[in-house]
Write an enzyme that holds these catalytic residues in place. Structure first.
Site, short mmCIF file in Angstrom:
data_model
loop_
_atom_site.label_atom_id
_atom_site.label_comp_id
_atom_site.label_asym_id
_atom_site.label_seq_id
_atom_site.Cartn_x
_atom_site.Cartn_y
_atom_site.Cartn_z
N TYR A 77 2.36 2.32 -3.01
CA TYR A 77 2.60 2.66 -4.41
C TYR A 77 1.97 4.01 -4.71
O TYR A 77 0.80 4.24 -4.38
CB TYR A 77 1.97 1.62 -5.34
CG TYR A 77 2.71 0.31 -5.36
CD1 TYR A 77 3.74 0.10 -6.26
CD2 TYR A 77 2.39 -0.71 -4.46
CE1 TYR A 77 4.44 -1.11 -6.28
CE2 TYR A 77 3.08 -1.91 -4.47
CZ TYR A 77 4.09 -2.11 -5.39
OH TYR A 77 4.77 -3.29 -5.40
N CYS A 111 -15.13 0.47 -1.44
CA CYS A 111 -14.94 0.52 0.02
C CYS A 111 -14.20 1.76 0.50
O CYS A 111 -14.77 2.56 1.26
CB CYS A 111 -14.20 -0.73 0.49
SG CYS A 111 -15.19 -2.21 0.29
N PHE A 125 0.80 -1.23 0.00
CA PHE A 125 0.00 0.00 0.00
C PHE A 125 0.82 1.27 0.00
O PHE A 125 0.37 2.31 0.48
CB PHE A 125 -0.98 0.00 1.20
CG PHE A 125 -2.25 -0.73 0.87
CD1 PHE A 125 -2.30 -2.10 0.94
CD2 PHE A 125 -3.37 -0.04 0.46
CE1 PHE A 125 -3.44 -2.78 0.58
CE2 PHE A 125 -4.52 -0.72 0.11
CZ PHE A 125 -4.56 -2.10 0.18
#
Ligand SMILES: NC(=O)c1ccc[n+]([C@@H]2O[C@H](COP(=O)([O-])OP(=O)(O)OC[C@H]3O[C@@H](n4cnc5c(N)ncnc54)[C@H](O)[C@@H]3O)[C@@H](O)[C@H]2O)c1
Length: 458
Positions: free
Chosen positions: A268, A277, A266
């Protein structure tokens, strides 16, 4: 065990198929009769790797059935999971009307002890509202029948779902953890025992259950999504700084990801988070905080960074062409909000398509799962947009004669293209890569003008 899942969407179908695969007898209820009809014939209405096989196998074994009949679902179950949608309401709170509608129906049909599980992502306090709604329906039933009968007992449990689309079956079968929120009373303890039994097969290699009070479980889901979204926005903020300073965010990512306290997941840089979501959950937790007299200042900033990230990306494209895209043909690779799913809810590509067209461009788009403007923007009026976008079945067909290639989703099929053919096919060898798939120096050597996110243009 006898399990009912209400809601045959991404979460409900995966949960139903996985519980059935483990030997449970599962009834999956959905109000959408067409969807139920297709599922009975093993036609899976969503794309999720491995799901079709599981449903086909368990239908044949008689361990999973699909119905629109809530009464049958309620009467069947020891445990009933509510996995219906909780879309954003107008004020950015979570709309829990679908969850409460299910709760009301449960109350209409409840006849023996039942564990009612909120698996949908719901704001703190929803379990209490589910409990009240079930009780109200039970009381109404009692007053209609006129008989002074004892109401059937039930427990409301929070069991948020952490699966990722694209790897949902794997995530459900091998969860990092299973969070269970139960009340500290006899019904809650009975419910905890049944939940432990249901999840025991997932615990064979180590204990994965984390049992807590209901409110903490409800908040855990939002806190997890808010933190993951924070990592993404943090990295995008840093990418913009890297751009300004002439540094390369990919090098920075590797430099910080190697620190175990940070990790590689997470972080990038790209076009920001999308999907069904993160956007709604991050908005909803900010709303909950404000309602409670608090402010989540970090998470509010996360939202605003996320909104501007895709805007900056399109601005870069427009700048390259001198501000207008009038008469330009743009090839677009990837439309889903991430690879290996067919989900386009809040996908950055939707904004990119609208903006590129508003700036005058025509688009030739490729995506392994999305093949029409109606599929990309369901429920929206798309007649005008539809005239300016064409969908093709091969990525190379999209680039033929195009003024530039834009990459919006990192599907595997885009990762190793034939660069020589790509350069020849494009009118000009120009690539705007919103997912940083390639190395800028390599791309320069190959003769491309290549612009990633947070990396110097090559
Ligand atoms: N999609 C994900 O990756 C994911 C991951 C974790 C949590 N969640 C949460 O799980 C919940 C469900 O998400 P989803 O993506 O599976 O939703 P979805 O929109 O794919 O599916 C919801 C299903 O519920 C059905 N439904 C709605 N009201 C109903 C009713 N009264 N009776 C019977 N069926 C009804 C709809 O017809 C639909 O098929 C949401 O709260 C979401 O935030 C989603």
């Amino acid at each position: 065990m006898k399990i009912t899942i209400v809601g045959a969407g991404y979460v409900g179908l995966v949960s139903a198929a996985c519980f059935a695969e483990l030997g449970n007898h599962v009834v999956c209820v959905d109000r959408d009769a067409g969807r139920v009809e297709r599922l009975r014939k093993a036609e899976v209405p969503i794309f999720e790797p491995g799901l079709g096989e599981l449903i086909t196998k368990n239908l044949a074994a008689g361990r999973i059935t699909f119905t629109t009949d809530m009464k049958a679902g309620v009467r069947h179950a020891d445990i009933l999971f509510i996995a219906v949608g909780t879309p954003p309401a107008g004020d950015s709170s979570a709309d829990i009307s679908q969850v409460l509608a299910v709760a009301g129906e449960i109350g209409e049909h409840l006849s023996r002890f039942l564990v009612i599980v909120d698996k949908s992502t719901v704001p703190v306090g929803t379990a209490d509202r589910v409990r009240e709604t079930v009780l109200n329906a039970l009381r109404q039933r009692g007053s209609k029948s006129g008989a002074a009968r004892r109401l059937p007992d039930f427990a409301v449990v929070s069991n948020p779902e952490f699966l990722k689309e694209g790897a949902a079956v794997e995530d459900f079968m091998r969860p990092d953890r299973v969070v269970i929120g139960v009340s500290d009373d006899p019904s809650g303890r009975k419910a905890e025992a049944l939940m432990r039994q249901a999840y025991a097969p997932f615990n064979r290699n180590r204990e994965r259950l984390i049992v807590m009070d209901v409110k903490s479980a409800e908040l855990t889901k939002y806190a997890a999504n808010a933190l993951l979204a924070t990592k993404i926005s943090f990295m995008n903020d840093m990418a913009n700084l890297a751009d300004a300073l002439g540094a390369d965010i990919e090098k920075v990512r590797q430099g910080i990801g190697s620190d175990r306290r940070i990790g590689y997941d997470f972080i990038y840089a790209g076009l920001g988070y999308g999907g069904s979501c993160f956007p709604k959950d991050v908005a909803a937790i900010c709303h909950t905080a404000r309602e409670s007299g608090e402010r989540l200042r970090v998470v509010e900033a996360v939202r605003s960074v996320n909104a501007s990230q895709k805007q900056r990306f399109v601005e870069r494209i427009a700048e390259h062409f001198g501000g207008s895209l009038e008469g330009r043909e743009i090839a677009l690779w990837g439309l889903t909000f991430k690879p290996a799913t067919d989900d386009v809810r809040e996908a950055p590509s939707r904004y990119i398509v609208r903006r590129l067209i508003a700036l005058g461009a025509s688009i030739r788009a490729h995506d392994p799962q999305v093949q029409s403007i109606e599929q990309l923007m369901p429920g929206e009026s798309v007649a005008r947009l539809g005239q300016r976008i064409r969908f093709v079945s091969d990525p190379m067909q999209a680039v033929r004669g195009a003024d530039a290639l834009v990459i919006a989703t990192e599907w595997k099929v885009y990762r190793s293209p034939d660069f020589a053919a790509l350069r020849k096919s494009l009118k000009k060898p120009v690539i705007f890569d919103g997912r940083n798939l390639f190395d800028p120096a390599d791309m320069k050597r190959l003769g491309f003008h290549y612009q990633g996110v947070g990396r110097r243009a090559a």
